[in-house]
Design a protein around this motif. Structure first.
Motif, PDB file in Angstrom:
ATOM      1  N   LEU A   1      -2.847  -7.694  -8.755  1.00 46.61           N
ATOM      2  CA  LEU A   1      -3.967  -6.763  -8.871  1.00 46.61           C
ATOM      3  C   LEU A   1      -3.542  -5.413  -8.317  1.00 46.61           C
ATOM      4  N   THR A   2      -3.814  -4.332  -9.069  1.00 48.54           N
ATOM      5  CA  THR A   2      -3.421  -2.986  -8.654  1.00 48.54           C
ATOM      6  C   THR A   2      -4.618  -2.053  -8.749  1.00 48.54           C
TER       7      THR A   2
ATOM      8  N   ILE B   1       0.851  -1.188   0.000  1.00 47.74           N
ATOM      9  CA  ILE B   1       0.000   0.000   0.000  1.00 47.74           C
ATOM     10  C   ILE B   1       0.888   1.240   0.000  1.00 47.74           C
ATOM     11  N   LYS B   2       0.688   2.107  -0.978  1.00 53.81           N
ATOM     12  CA  LYS B   2       1.445   3.351  -1.070  1.00 53.81           C
ATOM     13  C   LYS B   2       0.446   4.511  -1.106  1.00 53.81           C
ATOM     14  N   ILE B   3       0.562   5.407  -0.153  1.00 53.08           N
ATOM     15  CA  ILE B   3      -0.320   6.572  -0.072  1.00 53.08           C
ATOM     16  C   ILE B   3       0.544   7.823  -0.193  1.00 53.08           C
ATOM     17  N   ARG B   4       0.172   8.700  -1.123  1.00 55.69           N
ATOM     18  CA  ARG B   4       0.944   9.925  -1.384  1.00 55.69           C
ATOM     19  C   ARG B   4       0.018  11.130  -1.305  1.00 55.69           C
ATOM     20  N   ALA B   5       0.457  12.158  -0.596  1.00 55.27           N
ATOM     21  CA  ALA B   5      -0.280  13.415  -0.533  1.00 55.27           C
ATOM     22  C   ALA B   5       0.676  14.551  -0.857  1.00 55.27           C
ATOM     23  N   TYR B   6       0.187  15.553  -1.567  1.00 62.60           N
ATOM     24  CA  TYR B   6       1.036  16.683  -1.928  1.00 62.60           C
ATOM     25  C   TYR B   6       0.223  17.971  -1.920  1.00 62.60           C
ATOM     26  N   ALA B   7       0.927  19.081  -1.808  1.00 66.50           N
ATOM     27  CA  ALA B   7       0.295  20.399  -1.896  1.00 66.50           C
ATOM     28  C   ALA B   7       1.378  21.396  -2.294  1.00 66.50           C
ATOM     29  N   GLY B   8       0.958  22.476  -2.927  1.00 72.54           N
ATOM     30  CA  GLY B   8       1.910  23.497  -3.318  1.00 72.54           C
ATOM     31  C   GLY B   8       1.209  24.731  -3.822  1.00 72.54           C
TER      32      GLY B   8
ATOM     33  N   SER C   1      -1.393  -2.591  -4.350  1.00 71.79           N
ATOM     34  CA  SER C   1      -1.158  -3.767  -5.187  1.00 71.79           C
ATOM     35  C   SER C   1      -1.156  -5.018  -4.319  1.00 71.79           C
ATOM     36  N   LEU C   2      -1.675  -6.069  -4.906  1.00 69.84           N
ATOM     37  CA  LEU C   2      -1.777  -7.349  -4.209  1.00 69.84           C
ATOM     38  C   LEU C   2      -1.318  -8.455  -5.146  1.00 69.84           C
ATOM     39  N   GLU C   3      -0.265  -9.166  -4.754  1.00 67.78           N
ATOM     40  CA  GLU C   3       0.214 -10.311  -5.523  1.00 67.78           C
ATOM     41  C   GLU C   3      -0.678 -11.505  -5.209  1.00 67.78           C
TER      42      GLU C   3
ATOM     43  N   ARG D   1      -6.363  -2.530 -12.365  1.00 65.67           N
ATOM     44  CA  ARG D   1      -5.773  -3.324 -13.440  1.00 65.67           C
ATOM     45  C   ARG D   1      -5.187  -4.620 -12.893  1.00 65.67           C
ATOM     46  N   LEU D   2      -5.091  -5.572 -13.792  1.00 64.37           N
ATOM     47  CA  LEU D   2      -4.583  -6.902 -13.472  1.00 64.37           C
ATOM     48  C   LEU D   2      -3.380  -7.178 -14.362  1.00 64.37           C
TER      49      LEU D   2
END
Length: 752
Positions: free
Chosen positions: A317-318, A257-264, A308-310, A358-359
């Protein structure tokens, strides 16, 4: 002179490419060299890309791709997305707003003379595979990136929105779940420019939980001198961006699990403008005489989750979910003069949501990527156009414009690579897209006021079927419009890998850019329309590989495009801007990119591109423009540079990295140098002759400390980046935007 210089550079690069197969065979008959041996043995290391939604070596992907690492961006002096053209062949970047809202042109395909904020870019821009709809958010500062991937050619299968020109994917650095690391960098340059950026990454649970936080801040004075008393200097910088990335991999297992937050935000002053000629007298190229220099105020923010899950060794699966927003408030004095002739306030707010599932399936013979995509975006626009005393002598006023545009895109896609033999791979891909759009709550009115007073509406212009000013003001009148289209696009390719590792490929790609609403009509509702989608049938041949005992990498591609329905603006009597389709255009050309490690301390990087991009059918303002060049499509581009480690003393190294970039003549308008009769146009002004710019950096590294001195546009070349016809709209001048002058400075960086 210009043609000869570029021709010889390009032919030389082609000769390198043509010789490479034999050299590669001689150097590496087994074709079994690994990335490690290539690097350790003095060769060029591999670059891993994800252009086909899986990790692959750049040299094994049958696509025309340029991949720029964070180190390459630094040595080439590329600090924002608008500077990418200095490193990628057949890429141009232009904008009437400086580095804000850059307009990307790849292989001649661009927004042409349509600069309104509601339009989707024909070159898709992505952050970590997330499509960014708002073009204002494309003018980002580049910091803490793993790499930038630039895909040339239509992307009609695997990317989140169909595009006719290509895709630019900014891939950020994320937690590696190993240890703690980071850096802090600070720099100072001319125009009293101060910049600081840094990142820190820490691992809370090894292989399972980590976070990375990065930031970037830059502030500097205007880069153009304003001689108007009390006037601010254009081209100033005042920007910051921040990003946080969290990665969770429970038990170091199959779930990632990758969570990204940004601001500018950006609060820099507007670009320098060359406008009314009487006020240019006695001024240098990098000087202006403007009393109302505004600000380019932009904000952007967003959050994304990549999960993503292998499911097995063969199946992954993503899911990529994102929500982004932003706004712009561009205050632009468009007359380049200390009098109020044309002042524009471009204001919009943006929101978007996207979901892609997507798979990925992988076996010895078959690799599949398939999935579904949904995207939603909305822009709400409130523009004001102050036009001085054009209404009547001594009567100041202008136009106000409001609308809300909403777009929805649904798609399903599938692409497979099948090994016909151990060396021959067949690629088949298809994408079906359904796009739906709405233009709602549209209204515009003519107002009377000075540039600083409240607006007093005097006549409704949208909706109004008559001439501007002929319809009584009606605050309840609104204009609505719907648009929809579907498309089947895809890819067919054959690629063959020789025993020596050389890859040859041939491909057909069909690309599509959704139909669009005209966001530039505010004098009459007769100009608000929905035009047909753009389409490109693209044919490409390519070659890439290694040579000279892995000390050289190269790629070469030739292409032909059948390009229909480019979306361009036409000025009609009224004046009314209307969006139209250019029926047919033809684009063909080629590119070569190569890196050669001459000795362990000296590496040469070079690229070149040739482009023939012309309209076969187009008429604007009643003028036949067939045979004219597409805007922002120079026939020749070339880049060359070296990385020379002039001192290598163990813990101390000094590297010198100069680069030269060449661009032949380009036009800013489909008219090229032709003029519409009776308009007063001087379209010959809307072009930039061929030019070259030199950048350089000198880098000293001592253990974890780095000191870099740099200079961009070393010879202070005077170049226009953008031009727009205003004479045809009744103003006595054309709008020209010069690019930045020479900049230089020093930067210190400590890593830990």
């Amino acid at each position: 002179m210009e043609f000869g210089f570029a021709r010889h550079m390009f032919v030389g690069a082609l000769m390198c490419g043509a010789a490479a197969p034999a050299l590669a065979q001689e150097a590496n008959a087994s074709g079994a060299a690994t990335a490690a041996s290539r690097a350790d043995g003095g060769g060029i290391p591999d670059i891993v890309v994800t252009a086909q939604r899986r990790s692959q070596s750049l040299l094994s992907v049958p696509l025309a791709i340029s991949a720029l690492s964070d180190e390459t961006l630094a040595t080439k002096g590329i600090s924002n997305s608008a500077a990418l053209a200095t490193a990628v062949p057949n890429l141009q970047v232009s904008s009437p707003y400086g580095s804000t809202q850059p307009n990307f042109s790849l292989r001649g395909i661009s927004v042409a003379n349509e600069f309104n904020a509601n339009q989707a870019s024909p070159v898709g821009v992505y952050i970590d595979d997330v499509y960014i709809a708002a073009r204002t958010s494309h003018g980002m500062g580049l910091f803490d990136l793993d790499r930038v991937e630039v895909l040339r050619g239509p992307q009609g299968t695997l990317f989140g929105r169909n595009t006719t020109g290509g895709a630019i994917n900014f891939i950020t650095k994320g937690p590696k779940l190993k240890g703690t690391e980071g850096y802090l960098e600070a720099g100072y340059g001319n125009f009293d420019t101060f910049k600081v950026q840094g990142a820190v990454e820490t691992t809370m649970v090894e292989d399972e939980l980590g976070i990375r936080i990065a930031g970037n801040y830059e502030k500097g004075d205007g880069q153009f001198r304003n001689v108007a008393p009390g006037g601010r200097d254009p081209g100033g910088v005042d920007t910051w961006q921040g990003r946080a990335s969290l990665r969770i991999r429970p038990g170091n297992g199959p779930l990632d699990i990758k969570i990204r937050a940004y601001a500018g935000q950006n609060r820099g002053t507007e670009a320098g403008i060359h406008g009314l000629e009487p006020f240019r007298t006695g001024l240098g190229f990098f000087e202006v005489n403007e009393s109302r220099v505004g600000e380019n105020q932009t904000d952007a923010w967003g959050v994304a989750a990549n999960i993503s899950l292998e499911l097995s060794d063969a199946v992954t699966l993503t899911s990529i979910t994102s929500y982004d927003g932003g706004k712009q408030n561009l205050q632009q004095s468009s007359d380049g003069a200390p009098i109020d002739v044309l002042n524009i306030n471009w204001r919009s707010t943006f929101r978007q949501f996207s979901e892609e599932a997507r798979l990925n399936y992988e076996s010895d013979k078959l690799k599949l990527v398939g999935g579904v995509f949904y995207g939603w975006d909305r822009i709400v626009t409130d523009n004001s156009f102050y036009i001085g005393s054009v209404l009547a002598p001594g009567v100041d006023g202008g136009f106000f414009q409001h609308y809300r545009q909403t777009r929805r895109s649904y798609a399903a896609f599938l692409q497979g690579d099948y090994n016909l033999t151990d060396k021959l791979i067949l690629t088949l891909g298809a994408r079906y897209t359904a796009d739906r759009g709405r233009y709602d709550d549209g209204y515009a009115y003519l107002f009377a006021r000075s540039v600083t007073d409240p607006q007093t509406p005097i006549a409704t212009t949208v909706p109004c079927a008559g001439a501007p000013g002929s319809c009584a003001y009606d605050p309840a009148a609104i204009f609505n419009l719907k648009g929809r289209n579907n498309a089947l696009t895809g890819r067919v390719a054959l690629s063959y890998t020789f025993d020596n590792g050389l890859l040859a490929y041939a491909s057909y790609n069909r690309g599509y850019r959704s139909g669009a609403f005209n966001g530039g009509s505010y004098t009459s509702s007769s100009g608000i329309n929905y035009v047909d989608p753009e389409r490109v049938n693209a044919y490409e041949l390519g070659l890439k590989g290694r040579a000279l005992n892995n000390r050289m990498t190269f790629s070469a591609a030739g292409f032909y495009y059948d390009y229909t329905n480019q979306q361009v603006q036409d000025l009609r009597a009224g004046p009314v801007n209307i969006l139209v389709n250019a029926p047919k255009a033809e684009v063909y050309g080629g590119e070569v990119e190569a890196s050669l490690r001459i000795i362990s301390a000296l590496t040469l990087n070079a690229s070149a591109g040739y482009l023939h991009a012309r309209y076969k059918e187009l008429a604007l303002q009643g003028v036949n423009l067939a045979g004219n060049d597409l805007p922002f499509a120079p026939h020749w581009t070339a880049q060359a540079g070296i990385d020379w480690k002039i001192i290598d003393a163990g813990s101390d190294t000094v590297t010198f990295s100069p680069t030269i970039n060449y661009f032949s003549r380009q036009y800013f308008s489909p008219f090229n140098s032709e003029n519409a009769p009776g308009t007063g146009q001087i379209n010959s002004e809307l072009q930039q002759a061929g030019y070259a710019k030199v950048n350089a950096s000198l880098i000293w590294v001592h253990d974890n400390l780095q000191l870099r001195g740099w200079i961009n546009n070393a010879f202070n070349r005077k170049v226009y980046a953008y031009g727009l016809d205003l004479r045809g709209a009744g103003f006595p001048y054309n709008f020209l935007v010069p690019s930045t002058p020479r900049t230089y400075g020093v930067t210190a960086r400590v890593s830990f």
